[in-house]
Design a protein around this motif. Structure first.
Motif, short mmCIF file in Angstrom:
data_model
loop_
_atom_site.label_atom_id
_atom_site.label_comp_id
_atom_site.label_asym_id
_atom_site.label_seq_id
_atom_site.Cartn_x
_atom_site.Cartn_y
_atom_site.Cartn_z
N THR A 50 34.54 30.43 -94.28
CA THR A 50 35.72 30.92 -93.25
C THR A 50 36.96 31.63 -94.16
O THR A 50 37.82 31.72 -94.22
CB THR A 50 36.28 30.10 -92.55
OG1 THR A 50 36.28 28.64 -93.13
CG2 THR A 50 34.97 29.44 -91.09
N THR A 96 48.40 30.27 -95.53
CA THR A 96 46.58 29.82 -96.19
C THR A 96 46.97 28.39 -97.10
O THR A 96 47.31 29.27 -97.41
CB THR A 96 45.57 30.06 -96.45
OG1 THR A 96 45.48 31.14 -95.40
CG2 THR A 96 43.96 29.16 -96.80
N LYS A 133 48.29 20.76 -89.14
CA LYS A 133 48.05 21.67 -88.25
C LYS A 133 49.43 22.04 -87.56
O LYS A 133 49.68 23.46 -87.62
CB LYS A 133 46.85 21.07 -87.51
CG LYS A 133 45.73 20.90 -88.11
CD LYS A 133 45.30 21.91 -88.95
CE LYS A 133 44.49 23.03 -88.35
NZ LYS A 133 43.75 24.35 -89.19
N ASN A 157 47.65 27.75 -90.24
CA ASN A 157 47.06 28.13 -91.47
C ASN A 157 46.47 27.12 -92.65
O ASN A 157 45.93 27.80 -92.79
CB ASN A 157 47.40 29.76 -92.48
CG ASN A 157 47.76 30.69 -91.21
OD1 ASN A 157 46.48 31.02 -90.64
ND2 ASN A 157 48.94 31.46 -90.62
N LYS A 215 43.85 24.83 -93.44
CA LYS A 215 42.33 24.33 -93.58
C LYS A 215 42.56 23.02 -94.45
O LYS A 215 43.06 22.73 -95.33
CB LYS A 215 41.72 24.74 -94.90
CG LYS A 215 42.00 26.58 -93.93
CD LYS A 215 41.83 27.36 -93.03
CE LYS A 215 41.93 28.12 -91.96
NZ LYS A 215 41.69 28.39 -91.28
N TYR A 234 41.14 19.16 -94.74
CA TYR A 234 39.21 18.65 -94.67
C TYR A 234 39.47 17.00 -94.82
O TYR A 234 40.02 16.74 -95.46
CB TYR A 234 38.52 19.60 -95.72
CG TYR A 234 38.49 20.52 -95.87
CD1 TYR A 234 37.86 21.26 -95.12
CD2 TYR A 234 39.56 21.97 -95.52
CE1 TYR A 234 37.30 22.91 -94.85
CE2 TYR A 234 39.63 22.67 -95.94
CZ TYR A 234 38.87 23.50 -95.18
OH TYR A 234 37.95 24.16 -95.01
N ASP A 283 39.18 21.05 -89.83
CA ASP A 283 38.74 22.56 -90.37
C ASP A 283 37.19 21.53 -90.84
O ASP A 283 36.28 22.97 -90.82
CB ASP A 283 38.74 22.77 -91.02
CG ASP A 283 40.29 23.78 -90.78
OD1 ASP A 283 40.55 24.74 -90.31
OD2 ASP A 283 41.41 23.76 -90.90
N LYS A 342 32.77 23.32 -87.88
CA LYS A 342 33.47 22.66 -89.10
C LYS A 342 32.19 22.36 -90.56
O LYS A 342 31.11 23.13 -90.00
CB LYS A 342 33.06 20.81 -88.61
CG LYS A 342 33.39 20.18 -87.39
CD LYS A 342 34.69 20.80 -87.29
CE LYS A 342 35.57 20.48 -85.78
NZ LYS A 342 37.64 21.34 -85.50
N HIS A 343 33.10 22.84 -91.44
CA HIS A 343 32.88 23.09 -92.55
C HIS A 343 33.16 22.08 -93.46
O HIS A 343 33.65 21.53 -92.78
CB HIS A 343 33.00 24.46 -92.72
CG HIS A 343 32.70 25.71 -92.19
ND1 HIS A 343 33.62 25.93 -91.01
CD2 HIS A 343 31.89 26.43 -91.90
CE1 HIS A 343 32.61 27.02 -89.99
NE2 HIS A 343 32.28 27.41 -91.22
N ASP A 362 33.23 26.58 -97.26
CA ASP A 362 34.09 27.01 -97.40
C ASP A 362 34.45 27.21 -98.99
O ASP A 362 34.82 28.37 -99.22
CB ASP A 362 35.36 26.15 -96.63
CG ASP A 362 35.11 26.25 -94.83
OD1 ASP A 362 34.75 27.37 -95.19
OD2 ASP A 362 35.89 26.05 -94.62
N PRO A 383 38.79 32.97 -90.27
CA PRO A 383 40.29 32.04 -89.88
C PRO A 383 40.65 33.11 -89.29
O PRO A 383 41.81 34.32 -89.85
CB PRO A 383 40.59 30.97 -90.94
CG PRO A 383 40.38 32.12 -92.50
CD PRO A 383 39.11 33.26 -91.98
#
Length: 468
Positions: free
Chosen positions: A37, A146, A182, A187, A189, A191, A218, A252-253, A292, A344
């Protein structure tokens, strides 16, 4: 920043069998598949330990390899110093520098209480209330573009020192922290800790992720500070994603740490192991819809804590990891992937990599001619809306040189906003780049590289290389 950055790993048998994956010399062969993404150029930290070592050791016999194969690459900035009063400025400074050049920063949060179960990287916040104060400051520094946040390595995979109540409290704390980040920057990301393929089973790790609020994140990261092959990690990640989907959690990635997985796997420590190698170079073009990014989260050359202080930079480790690895594919065109995953949400100011970046297949070259001369070759290595990244290779002619200068004229609308491995001077549209102290002396036929990011549309300039 605390030197307790890196983390102990317990290697146990993985529960699921792993399918075969094609490799070449320990490097994953990416097929024609869609990417994850994320897109854009990863930010290279100009103040990392390896960059500072290269600048301070221009005459070391290992410097060229460490510079070209390690210091040249994007690596995560570890936010591991628990200080509520400074964390916002620490994060903001790093993120702001990346924003200024329209690149994607990668940083960690590493301050959970009872970090590393009191091991080599012990530390963190004294309690969960103060941890949330620290996270709030962290969130205020993230800006609105991002940014990739690797949240609390080992916090979910390593829980042997926690009671069942403490495990639940930690999960709730991480879930709250994800939502705080978030909310501050949609924006961002984020994890969570996925361990690695030779540790907990996919279902066990999936349960831990759910307990820590992965539904708000994410996805998850795997293989940080470990050495499991990328193919094994990708298969493990797919198993976790399938498990999450079975529990009603979709979209989810995974991101995979490839900083040290190009050689042998096995024991957790690399401080005295010469069989380790750097793996895939960092990229957001993974060729896998589930992944990702391949990221260097654990900076190559920074110790694990068994033979040297955890987090300290050791040139011998960096050289051992990089010496037999291929050079970065700076001049290779980025493959084009079809988009199977939704893009995204991101700020319009964020870089958006072209689906077909304008990498130069016939690079510009300039030759000074004669002994002692040099030539320079240019290639565009990445391009996005309103910006691009270029790489220049400087090569000595038939005789050794002690310095070099490369000049060219910018195209209409172009400007340079960051340059590395050279000293930049601009006058209007005229660009002059001179060598640094460590990369001016080249033997006959030897070469070095410098790179830069620019604003405007990518084009292939006519370069002139001279010596004096």
């Amino acid at each position: 920043m605390s030197t307790g950055r890196l983390h102990r790993r317990r290697v146990v048998a993985a529960a699921a069998a792993l399918a075969a994956v094609t490799f070449a010399a320990g490097w994953l062969v990416v097929g024609s598949a869609s990417a994850g993404t994320l897109s854009g150029t990863l930010y290279r930290d100009p103040d990392s330990q390896v960059v500072r070592w290269v600048a301070a050791n221009p005459n070391d016999s290992r410097t060229a390899v460490i510079r070209d194969k390690v210091a040249s690459q994007s690596q995560a900035r570890w936010m591991a110093n628990f200080n509520i009063s400074t964390i916002q400025s620490e994060v903001s400074s790093f993120v702001g520098a990346a924003n200024a050049v329209n690149q994607v920063p990668v940083l960690t949060s590493y301050a959970i209480p009872n970090r590393d179960c009191g091991g080599a990287s012990a530390g963190g916040a004294p309690d969960l209330n103060q941890y949330q104060q620290w996270i709030s400051g962290y969130a205020r520094g993230l800006g609105n573009r991002t940014v990739i946040v690797i949240m609390e390595t080992d916090a979910l995979a390593l829980q042997t020192c926690l009671s069942s109540g403490e495990i639940q409290q930690r999960g709730q704390a991480i879930s709250t922290a994800v939502q705080t980040l978030k909310s501050a920057n949609p924006n961002a990301k984020v994890y969570l800790d996925g361990g690695h393929s030779a540790w907990n089973s996919a279902s066990e790790q999936g349960n831990r992720l759910i307990g820590a609020g992965v539904q708000y994140a994410d996805g998850f990261f795997t293989n940080v500070s470990n050495f499991q092959p990328t193919g094994n990690e990708a298969n493990y990640g797919r198993s976790i994603i399938s498990y999450l989907q079975s529990r009603g959690i979709n979209g989810k990635h995974q991101v995979i740490d490839t900083s040290r997985n190009g050689g042998a796997a096995g024991d957790w420590c690399a401080d005295d192991n010469t069989d380790r190698r750097i793996g895939n170079y960092p990229t957001l073009n993974t060729g896998d819809a589930n992944i990702d990014g391949y990221l260097w989260i654990k900076p190559p050359g920074e110790a694990d804590g068994c033979a040297y202080t955890a987090g300290s930079f050791q040139a011998g480790l960096a050289y051992s990891l990089a010496s037999s690895a291929p050079y970065p594919p700076a001049g290779s065109p980025t493959p084009t992937f079809s988009s199977a995953s939704p893009s995204p949400s991101r700020s319009s100011a964020s870089p958006s990599a072209s689906t077909s970046p304008s990498a130069s297949t016939s690079p510009s070259r300039s030759t000074g001619g004669g002994g002692g001369a040099c030539n320079a070759a240019y290639q565009t290595t990445s391009a996005w809306q309103g910006g691009f990244q270029g790489n220049v290779t400087v090569t000595a002619g038939s005789a050794a040189i002690s310095n070099w200068t490369v000049t060219w004229t910018l195209a209409n609308g172009q400007s340079i906003n960051q340059l590395w491995n050279g000293t930049l001077t601009t006058s209007g549209s005229n660009v002059t780049v001179r060598n640094m102290s460590y990369n001016g002396s080249l033997a006959a036929g030897a070469s070095t590289q410098f790179g830069f990011t620019g604003n405007g549309n990518a084009s292939t300039p006519t370069l002139t290389c001279t010596t004096s």
